[in-house]
Design an enzyme around this catalytic site. Sequence first.
Site: not given
Ligand code: HPA
Length: 276
Positions: A29, A60, A82, A84-85, A112, A214-215, A238, A250
Amino acid sequence: MFYDQVLQATKQIQSYAPLTPKVALILGSGLGDLARDIEHAISIPYEDIPHFARSTVVGHAGRLLLGKLEGVPVVAMQGRFHLYEGYPLSAVTLPVRVMYMLGAQVLLVSNAAGGVNPVYRAGDFMLLRDHIALPGLAGANPLIGPNDERFGPRFPPLAHAYDADLRLLARTVAATHPELTLHEGVYTMVAGPSFETGAELRFLRTIGTDAVGMSTVPEVIVARHMRMRVLGISLITNMATGDETEEIKHEEVLDVADAARVRFAALVRGIMRGID
Ligand code: HPA
């Protein structure tokens, strides 16, 4: 058959780009800008490759690039898929099979991630030393289903999934870049797309998570199934310790990734120069 689909995609790419890549890059990301540094790149939109899924997530791009980075022939995914897609994990990981069939022996995978370790700061990097596959342990593993021995064994070991020599190389590169903070830790994959609750983050910390995302894990499992050497790099976008007062978005993830662009490029370029 799945193997034939992988072959079809591989042959199509070879017809566009007669280059045997040594390293496969997955740009996470907001980290896709590195693709601009690839010299003499041939760019192939995913929709022009048979059996490839489509990128649906902002940040992406959705194309495959073949060219050279610091003289090393590479194939790069600018945009990944992903869980989740809604894609099955076979579709999420098919590009890794294809990049291996093209010739890549090394997978450099980036993402990320949220910083669960309270010592981390947004903008830091983390090398993956190990992972916890939460969806994988719970039944979402990309290797579920018939095993094709042409790719690898039924029960592949993952004890040393993240190559120690490549991690050493990455640390050595980072040491020459004072502007770059590089940790090493455990990445936990969650399915997403909702971000975690405070209680979930405290749970993740308790089980030994340093960064959450998430990847990456499905791709790494498939790469190791084929015995590729793997280097994983998270950009901490973050903090995700469970004590945050601000809600994460996001866009914020993408902003931090954008601000880290030059440092990420320096790290990856340095790694490319040292890769054997
Ligand atoms: N949680 C899950 N996936 C993420 C995060 C998060 O805080 N930041 C970037 N991808």
